[in-house]
Design a protein around this motif. Sequence first.
Motif, PDB file in Angstrom:
ATOM      1  N   ASN A 112     -26.341 -12.314  28.897  1.00 19.81           N
ATOM      2  CA  ASN A 112     -25.644 -13.588  28.689  1.00 19.81           C
ATOM      3  C   ASN A 112     -24.259 -13.413  28.073  1.00 19.81           C
ATOM      4  N   LEU A 113     -23.839 -12.165  27.871  1.00 24.32           N
ATOM      5  CA  LEU A 113     -22.569 -11.893  27.200  1.00 24.32           C
ATOM      6  C   LEU A 113     -21.496 -11.459  28.200  1.00 24.32           C
ATOM      7  N   PRO A 114     -20.217 -11.661  27.865  1.00 27.80           N
ATOM      8  CA  PRO A 114     -19.123 -11.309  28.790  1.00 27.80           C
ATOM      9  C   PRO A 114     -18.827  -9.808  28.788  1.00 27.80           C
ATOM     10  N   ILE A 115     -19.821  -9.030  29.175  1.00 29.43           N
ATOM     11  CA  ILE A 115     -19.692  -7.571  29.208  1.00 29.43           C
ATOM     12  C   ILE A 115     -19.757  -7.112  30.661  1.00 29.43           C
ATOM     13  N   LYS A 116     -18.759  -6.364  31.073  1.00 30.98           N
ATOM     14  CA  LYS A 116     -18.633  -5.940  32.468  1.00 30.98           C
ATOM     15  C   LYS A 116     -19.342  -4.628  32.751  1.00 30.98           C
ATOM     16  N   GLU A 117     -19.384  -3.742  31.751  1.00 31.28           N
ATOM     17  CA  GLU A 117     -19.912  -2.398  31.992  1.00 31.28           C
ATOM     18  C   GLU A 117     -20.570  -1.847  30.735  1.00 31.28           C
ATOM     19  N   ILE A 118     -21.632  -1.082  30.950  1.00 27.95           N
ATOM     20  CA  ILE A 118     -22.321  -0.383  29.866  1.00 27.95           C
ATOM     21  C   ILE A 118     -22.064   1.108  30.031  1.00 27.95           C
ATOM     22  N   ARG A 119     -21.539   1.736  28.987  1.00 27.69           N
ATOM     23  CA  ARG A 119     -21.380   3.186  28.973  1.00 27.69           C
ATOM     24  C   ARG A 119     -22.242   3.726  27.835  1.00 27.69           C
ATOM     25  N   LEU A 120     -23.268   4.452  28.218  1.00 32.51           N
ATOM     26  CA  LEU A 120     -24.287   4.877  27.258  1.00 32.51           C
ATOM     27  C   LEU A 120     -24.282   6.396  27.126  1.00 32.51           C
ATOM     28  N   SER A 121     -24.202   6.870  25.876  1.00 34.17           N
ATOM     29  CA  SER A 121     -24.145   8.306  25.598  1.00 34.17           C
ATOM     30  C   SER A 121     -25.366   8.753  24.804  1.00 34.17           C
ATOM     31  N   LEU A 122     -25.899   9.905  25.190  1.00 32.00           N
ATOM     32  CA  LEU A 122     -26.993  10.534  24.456  1.00 32.00           C
ATOM     33  C   LEU A 122     -26.446  11.742  23.714  1.00 32.00           C
ATOM     34  N   THR A 123     -26.666  11.792  22.409  1.00 32.00           N
ATOM     35  CA  THR A 123     -26.267  12.947  21.608  1.00 32.00           C
ATOM     36  C   THR A 123     -27.514  13.552  20.978  1.00 32.00           C
ATOM     37  N   LYS A 124     -27.524  14.879  20.885  1.00 28.59           N
ATOM     38  CA  LYS A 124     -28.690  15.571  20.335  1.00 28.59           C
ATOM     39  C   LYS A 124     -28.241  16.742  19.467  1.00 28.59           C
ATOM     40  N   PRO A 125     -28.975  17.020  18.393  1.00 33.31           N
ATOM     41  CA  PRO A 125     -28.728  18.260  17.649  1.00 33.31           C
ATOM     42  C   PRO A 125     -29.333  19.434  18.421  1.00 33.31           C
ATOM     43  N   LEU A 126     -28.565  20.502  18.583  1.00 32.80           N
ATOM     44  CA  LEU A 126     -29.014  21.671  19.339  1.00 32.80           C
ATOM     45  C   LEU A 126     -28.711  22.948  18.562  1.00 32.80           C
ATOM     46  N   TYR A 127     -29.544  23.957  18.799  1.00 36.48           N
ATOM     47  CA  TYR A 127     -29.269  25.277  18.247  1.00 36.48           C
ATOM     48  C   TYR A 127     -28.176  25.929  19.089  1.00 36.48           C
ATOM     49  N   VAL A 128     -27.202  26.537  18.427  1.00 35.24           N
ATOM     50  CA  VAL A 128     -26.071  27.153  19.114  1.00 35.24           C
ATOM     51  C   VAL A 128     -25.986  28.620  18.743  1.00 35.24           C
ATOM     52  N   LYS A 129     -25.815  29.465  19.772  1.00 35.06           N
ATOM     53  CA  LYS A 129     -25.582  30.881  19.521  1.00 35.06           C
ATOM     54  C   LYS A 129     -24.673  31.422  20.610  1.00 35.06           C
ATOM     55  N   GLY A 130     -23.661  32.178  20.235  1.00 35.93           N
ATOM     56  CA  GLY A 130     -22.737  32.744  21.204  1.00 35.93           C
ATOM     57  C   GLY A 130     -21.835  33.752  20.528  1.00 35.93           C
ATOM     58  N   GLU A 131     -20.825  34.196  21.260  1.00 36.74           N
ATOM     59  CA  GLU A 131     -19.921  35.204  20.714  1.00 36.74           C
ATOM     60  C   GLU A 131     -19.229  34.710  19.452  1.00 36.74           C
ATOM     61  N   ASN A 132     -18.909  33.446  19.432  1.00 37.68           N
ATOM     62  CA  ASN A 132     -18.237  32.881  18.262  1.00 37.68           C
ATOM     63  C   ASN A 132     -19.219  32.333  17.236  1.00 37.68           C
ATOM     64  N   HIS A 133     -20.512  32.443  17.555  1.00 40.46           N
ATOM     65  CA  HIS A 133     -21.555  31.950  16.654  1.00 40.46           C
ATOM     66  C   HIS A 133     -22.648  33.015  16.545  1.00 40.46           C
ATOM     67  N   PRO A 134     -22.397  34.109  15.828  1.00 42.60           N
ATOM     68  CA  PRO A 134     -23.393  35.186  15.751  1.00 42.60           C
ATOM     69  C   PRO A 134     -24.701  34.744  15.124  1.00 42.60           C
ATOM     70  N   ASP A 135     -24.639  33.761  14.256  1.00 39.50           N
ATOM     71  CA  ASP A 135     -25.856  33.237  13.643  1.00 39.50           C
ATOM     72  C   ASP A 135     -26.208  31.903  14.293  1.00 39.50           C
ATOM     73  N   VAL A 136     -27.489  31.721  14.554  1.00 31.49           N
ATOM     74  CA  VAL A 136     -27.928  30.469  15.152  1.00 31.49           C
ATOM     75  C   VAL A 136     -27.717  29.330  14.165  1.00 31.49           C
ATOM     76  N   GLY A 137     -27.057  28.286  14.618  1.00 26.96           N
ATOM     77  CA  GLY A 137     -26.848  27.113  13.781  1.00 26.96           C
ATOM     78  C   GLY A 137     -27.094  25.858  14.589  1.00 26.96           C
TER      79      GLY A 137
END
Length: 200
Positions: A112-137
Amino acid sequence: MILKIFYTSILLSLLFASVECKENPPETEILKVQNDTSLDLNSAVSKVLPLIFPHLLKEWKLEPADTSKLWVLRASYGGTTALTFDSQKEYAENLIRTQAMYTAQLAAAISNLPIKEIRLSLTKPLYVKGENHPDVGIQEFEIFRTALSTEKAKAILAEHKTISPFSSFKNHKEELSQLYGKIQAAWTIELNQLGQITVE
């Protein structure tokens, strides 16, 4: 850079599931917001979103869509843990289905609202490890984002008016799967990092 989410035992997962899961918001509460003519656009959206995303809502904002006095609603939601008890395949499938569920519920709630478009984002905490991240964080990432016009969403909901988007998936699996499938076919995927995530 490697993005990971860790598979854990069912007992430990159930502990975290209490944070991740939600009860479907009562439609009566959303109807109260829709019927409250004293609310302006921002107030109505600010009341509806917590009903749909209790404990999961990250942020939201309204942006002008064009010169027609319509708006784009951007909303971000996500969990609080980098653990899952889904397999690799189930993890992506369940997140996409959840995105479709929230999109359908949100479209119904703001119809019922004057909204033309919905943009929905999912964010999640993830474990990261790589060359620039020697320790998992653990870091938080936006991993999935979709856009859907409310005009298309309303048409899909009208096609499936015999089932409420707030119904239990467990009790209405076939009907809701059809509804979610139509939502997925209609939306535009603006970001998809699910293929970069490894379940271990």
